[in-house]
Design a protein around this motif. Structure first.
Motif, PDB file in Angstrom:
ATOM      1  N   ASP A 138       0.769  -1.004   0.100  1.00  0.00           N
ATOM      2  CA  ASP A 138       0.221   0.051   0.105  1.00  0.00           C
ATOM      3  C   ASP A 138       1.097   1.336   0.025  1.00  0.00           C
ATOM      4  OD1 ASP A 138      -2.098   1.230  -0.160  1.00  0.00           O
ATOM      5  OD2 ASP A 138      -2.883   1.128   2.372  1.00  0.00           O
ATOM      6  N   ILE A 139       0.260   2.467  -0.330  1.00  0.00           N
ATOM      7  CA  ILE A 139       1.196   3.525  -0.744  1.00  0.00           C
ATOM      8  C   ILE A 139       0.587   4.800  -0.084  1.00  0.00           C
ATOM      9  CG2 ILE A 139       1.387   5.299  -2.077  1.00  0.00           C
ATOM     10  CD1 ILE A 139       2.465   3.314  -3.875  1.00  0.00           C
ATOM     11  N   ILE A 140       0.902   5.225   0.643  1.00  0.00           N
ATOM     12  CA  ILE A 140       0.802   6.146   1.943  1.00  0.00           C
ATOM     13  C   ILE A 140       0.802   7.661   1.284  1.00  0.00           C
ATOM     14  CG2 ILE A 140      -0.283   7.022   4.176  1.00  0.00           C
ATOM     15  CD1 ILE A 140      -1.492   3.875   4.032  1.00  0.00           C
ATOM     16  N   ARG A 141      -0.256   8.889   0.668  1.00  0.00           N
ATOM     17  CA  ARG A 141       0.544   9.962   0.899  1.00  0.00           C
ATOM     18  C   ARG A 141       0.676  10.512   1.900  1.00  0.00           C
ATOM     19  NH1 ARG A 141      -1.233   8.007  -3.665  1.00  0.00           N
ATOM     20  NH2 ARG A 141       0.784   7.711  -5.397  1.00  0.00           N
ATOM     21  N   ILE A 142       1.649  11.350   1.716  1.00  0.00           N
ATOM     22  CA  ILE A 142       1.618  12.266   3.403  1.00  0.00           C
ATOM     23  C   ILE A 142       1.725  13.699   2.753  1.00  0.00           C
ATOM     24  CG2 ILE A 142       2.911  13.421   5.818  1.00  0.00           C
ATOM     25  CD1 ILE A 142       1.688  10.683   5.319  1.00  0.00           C
ATOM     26  N   SER A 143       0.827  14.389   2.939  1.00  0.00           N
ATOM     27  CA  SER A 143       0.509  15.799   2.723  1.00  0.00           C
ATOM     28  C   SER A 143       1.039  16.892   3.275  1.00  0.00           C
ATOM     29  CB  SER A 143      -0.203  16.033   1.965  1.00  0.00           C
ATOM     30  OG  SER A 143      -1.911  16.136   3.675  1.00  0.00           O
ATOM     31  N   GLY A 152       6.336  13.218  -3.219  1.00  0.00           N
ATOM     32  CA  GLY A 152       7.499  12.242  -4.562  1.00  0.00           C
ATOM     33  C   GLY A 152       8.275  11.427  -4.101  1.00  0.00           C
ATOM     34  N   LYS A 153       8.238  10.769  -2.848  1.00  0.00           N
ATOM     35  CA  LYS A 153       9.786  10.287  -2.566  1.00  0.00           C
ATOM     36  C   LYS A 153       9.134   9.198  -1.228  1.00  0.00           C
ATOM     37  CE  LYS A 153      13.127  13.558  -4.051  1.00  0.00           C
ATOM     38  NZ  LYS A 153      14.565  14.367  -2.753  1.00  0.00           N
ATOM     39  N   VAL A 154       9.901   8.136  -0.748  1.00  0.00           N
ATOM     40  CA  VAL A 154       9.499   7.029  -0.207  1.00  0.00           C
ATOM     41  C   VAL A 154      10.821   7.339   1.395  1.00  0.00           C
ATOM     42  CG1 VAL A 154       9.728   4.658   0.808  1.00  0.00           C
ATOM     43  CG2 VAL A 154       8.963   5.152  -1.816  1.00  0.00           C
ATOM     44  N   ARG A 212       1.773  -3.489   3.752  1.00  0.00           N
ATOM     45  CA  ARG A 212       3.290  -3.333   3.986  1.00  0.00           C
ATOM     46  C   ARG A 212       3.605  -1.961   2.635  1.00  0.00           C
ATOM     47  NH1 ARG A 212       2.579  -7.767   6.385  1.00  0.00           N
ATOM     48  NH2 ARG A 212       4.989  -9.463   5.370  1.00  0.00           N
ATOM     49  N   ARG A 213       3.342  -1.112   3.888  1.00  0.00           N
ATOM     50  CA  ARG A 213       2.849   0.660   3.513  1.00  0.00           C
ATOM     51  C   ARG A 213       4.089   1.276   2.961  1.00  0.00           C
ATOM     52  NH1 ARG A 213      -2.099   2.837   8.017  1.00  0.00           N
ATOM     53  NH2 ARG A 213      -2.895   2.098   6.666  1.00  0.00           N
ATOM     54  N   ASP A 214       4.210   1.835   1.860  1.00  0.00           N
ATOM     55  CA  ASP A 214       5.220   2.786   1.706  1.00  0.00           C
ATOM     56  C   ASP A 214       4.512   4.528   1.882  1.00  0.00           C
ATOM     57  OD1 ASP A 214       7.058   1.399   1.272  1.00  0.00           O
ATOM     58  OD2 ASP A 214       6.715   0.607  -0.933  1.00  0.00           O
ATOM     59  N   THR A 223       4.680  -1.747   8.878  1.00  0.00           N
ATOM     60  CA  THR A 223       3.094  -2.682   8.529  1.00  0.00           C
ATOM     61  C   THR A 223       2.210  -2.007   9.069  1.00  0.00           C
ATOM     62  OG1 THR A 223       5.571  -4.761   8.091  1.00  0.00           O
ATOM     63  CG2 THR A 223       3.144  -5.265   8.851  1.00  0.00           C
ATOM     64  N   HIS A 224       1.292  -2.347   9.177  1.00  0.00           N
ATOM     65  CA  HIS A 224       0.148  -1.880   9.272  1.00  0.00           C
ATOM     66  C   HIS A 224      -0.762  -3.584  10.281  1.00  0.00           C
ATOM     67  CE1 HIS A 224      -4.677  -1.595   9.569  1.00  0.00           C
ATOM     68  NE2 HIS A 224      -4.196  -0.343  10.284  1.00  0.00           N
ATOM     69  N   MET A 225      -0.395  -3.456  11.417  1.00  0.00           N
ATOM     70  CA  MET A 225      -0.989  -3.890  12.677  1.00  0.00           C
ATOM     71  C   MET A 225      -2.808  -4.232  13.021  1.00  0.00           C
ATOM     72  SD  MET A 225       1.955  -5.885  11.720  1.00  0.00           S
ATOM     73  CE  MET A 225       1.434  -7.227  12.248  1.00  0.00           C
ATOM     74  N   GLY A 226      -3.904  -4.412  11.872  1.00  0.00           N
ATOM     75  CA  GLY A 226      -5.114  -4.557  12.132  1.00  0.00           C
ATOM     76  C   GLY A 226      -5.706  -4.167  11.098  1.00  0.00           C
ATOM     77  N   VAL A 227      -6.942  -3.881  11.186  1.00  0.00           N
ATOM     78  CA  VAL A 227      -7.627  -3.828   9.663  1.00  0.00           C
ATOM     79  C   VAL A 227      -8.353  -2.568   9.913  1.00  0.00           C
ATOM     80  CG1 VAL A 227     -10.085  -4.999   9.400  1.00  0.00           C
ATOM     81  CG2 VAL A 227      -8.459  -5.926   9.747  1.00  0.00           C
ATOM     82  N   ASP A 228      -8.362  -1.827   9.349  1.00  0.00           N
ATOM     83  CA  ASP A 228      -9.617  -0.455   9.081  1.00  0.00           C
ATOM     84  C   ASP A 228     -10.370  -0.448   8.535  1.00  0.00           C
ATOM     85  OD1 ASP A 228      -6.781   1.210  10.667  1.00  0.00           O
ATOM     86  OD2 ASP A 228      -6.242   2.115   8.361  1.00  0.00           O
ATOM     87  N   LEU A 229     -11.516  -0.648   9.537  1.00  0.00           N
ATOM     88  CA  LEU A 229     -13.049   0.195   9.112  1.00  0.00           C
ATOM     89  C   LEU A 229     -13.372   1.045   9.246  1.00  0.00           C
ATOM     90  CD1 LEU A 229     -13.738  -4.065  10.972  1.00  0.00           C
ATOM     91  CD2 LEU A 229     -13.600  -3.523   8.157  1.00  0.00           C
TER      92      LEU A 229
END
Length: 464
Positions: A252-257, A338-340, A331-333, A345-351
């Motif tokens: 997964d990709i998480i974009r931080i603004s 524009g850069k990693v 597995r989150r980046d 690692t996300h240790m749960g489930v988001d609902l």
């Protein structure tokens, strides 16, 4: 003239008495006080044990700051009243009036009953230390300790009662076993991680159940076994039949603004004053790593003393009318500009559902924590018994209190955006002892029947 002469004689006698006291009496008194001191030597060692197994290291320190250490004796009298000397040492004197040369001595003795010919059974440990005081007719002060112990060189027997331990990466399992004796430590070893077992479920005290888990990183080469350590330190391991299912986890990709940083960074703080000058993204990275680890440690501490009762029943409830936004072990980046900039690692489930949606308890249990936990925000932790826990995070409000008993589906709070949440949702985590596991398994009634309750049905539960 006679008066003057008598006065001089009296003065002379007085001076003679003063000189005699200074030269003879006072030194003699000082010597007697020093040499006849009545303080016992000190012994510092850990004698909290009640048993000695195949091997035991006894170590500590003897000291006597006044007259010095004269003699040290350590021995064991076995069940047949046979004395065995472990240590018998005399230390040199520095002179009749100066005591012993040594004022502190450390010792370390390895006790191996089989080599020493000490049979299993009751025994008496004896420790004595004497000093160089003139007390007790020049035998000195003595510190003597006697402790009743048990010699036990037989490792505990372990019989695994459960079978077919099929476990996925990041998944849970249950092992049931019987011990030949009561052990202060027993459970399942998964790699180097130890999961403690409990004997409060079955009506037979020698039967233990143990929930265990694989991390998302533990694959097919992971070794799983049952381990038991008795009071004397004797250790046993028993193999179990198991199969580890390989899992592939999503990326997964998480974009931080900057908007997110300006919104969230004031909510989370770092303890080090030197961090005050960090930029928003630098602070984010540090919190995402250091604070995340601290939060995990906090969860482990919260869950370190589970209740010895199986509260839950049936499948665990997934929050209704929700969409899954993130899965367990994604597995989150993290991308910024524009850069990693980070990986986690996300240790749960988001609902996610409606804003401030009611959050139900997944199953019966006892609330053991309510409050803020760093990146997880407002959180509720429920103990479901015997080392199984559920966590509900990013809540906007909490509707239960610590130690409150809750039932399956009972509302415990409302979803929110506290912590590192970028939008209103529930982060649901589940933990077995100290390991986050995949909640999806516990939503599945068939999985629970095949892997958990089917095994529990094979033993008679304790009647309440």
């Amino acid at each position: 003239m006679k008066r003057i002469k008598r006065k001089k004689q009296r003065n002379l006698k007085a001076w003679f008495l003063v000189v005699f006291c200074i030269v003879i009496i006072l030194p003699a008194a000082w010597i007697l006080i020093k040499c006849l001191e009545g303080t016992e030597p000190e012994l510092q060692t850990d004698l909290s044990f009640s048993s000695i197994g195949a091997s035991k290291i006894l170590e500590g320190t003897f000291s006597d700051t006044k007259s010095g250490v004269r003699k040290i004796f350590i021995g064991i009298t076995d069940k047949d009243n046979k004395p065995i000397v472990l240590m018998d040492k005399t230390f040199p004197s520095a002179g009749l009036f100066t005591g012993g040369k040594s004022h502190q001595e450390a010792f370390s003795i390895r006790i191996e009953p089989a080599k020493l010919g000490i049979p299993d059974g009751k025994a008496t440990l004896q420790i004595a230390v004497r000093d160089y005081s003139w007390r007790k007719w020049w035998h000195g002060n003595q510190n003597y300790i006697e402790k009743e112990i048990t010699i036990d060189t037989v490792a505990p027997g372990v019989e695994v009662l459960s079978s077919a331990h099929n476990v996925s990466q990041g998944g849970s399992g249950l092992a049931i076993y019987r011990l030949s004796e009561s052990c202060p430590k027993s459970g399942v070893m998964v790699g180097e991680n130890f999961f403690p077992g409990h004997n409060g479920y079955a009506d037979e005290e020698d039967i233990y159940i143990c929930f265990f888990a694989l991390t998302d990183r533990q694959g097919k080469d992971t070794k799983i076994s049952v381990r038991a350590v008795d009071e004397a330190g004797n250790s046993s391991r028993a193999g179990i039949s198991y199969y580890i299912k390989k899992k592939v986890f999503k990326k997964d990709i998480i974009r931080i603004s900057d908007n997110f940083l300006n919104w969230k960074m004031p909510e989370l703080t770092l303890k080090d004053p030197a961090d005050a000058g960090l930029t928003g993204i630098e602070k984010f990275i540090k919190i995402n790593n250091k604070t995340r680890q601290e939060n995990y440690d906090q969860f482990v501490e919260i869950c370190s003393n589970p209740d010895g009762m199986l509260y839950w029943k049936g499948s665990f409830l997934r929050m209704p009318n929700t969409a899954r936004k993130s899965s367990y072990a994604d597995r989150r980046d993290y991308l910024y500009d524009g850069k990693v900039v980070d990986h986690q690692t996300h240790m749960g489930v988001d609902l996610a559902s409606n804003k401030h949606a009611p959050v139900p308890a997944s199953n019966h249990g006892r609330v053991i924590f309510t409050g803020d936990i760093g990146i997880y925000g407002k959180t509720v932790v429920i103990d479901h018994g015997f080392g199984l826990f559920s966590m509900y995070s990013h809540l906007s409000s909490i509707g239960v209190e610590k130690d409150q008993m809750v039932t399956h589906g009972e509302i415990i709070g409302l979803t929110g955006t506290t912590g590192f949440a970028g939008g209103d949702h529930l982060h649901l985590g589940m933990m077995v002892h100290n390991t986050f596991v995949n909640p999806v398994e516990w939503w599945d009634g068939t999985w629970i029947k095949n892997n958990i309750t089917h095994k529990l049905d094979g033993i008679s539960p304790k009647s309440n």
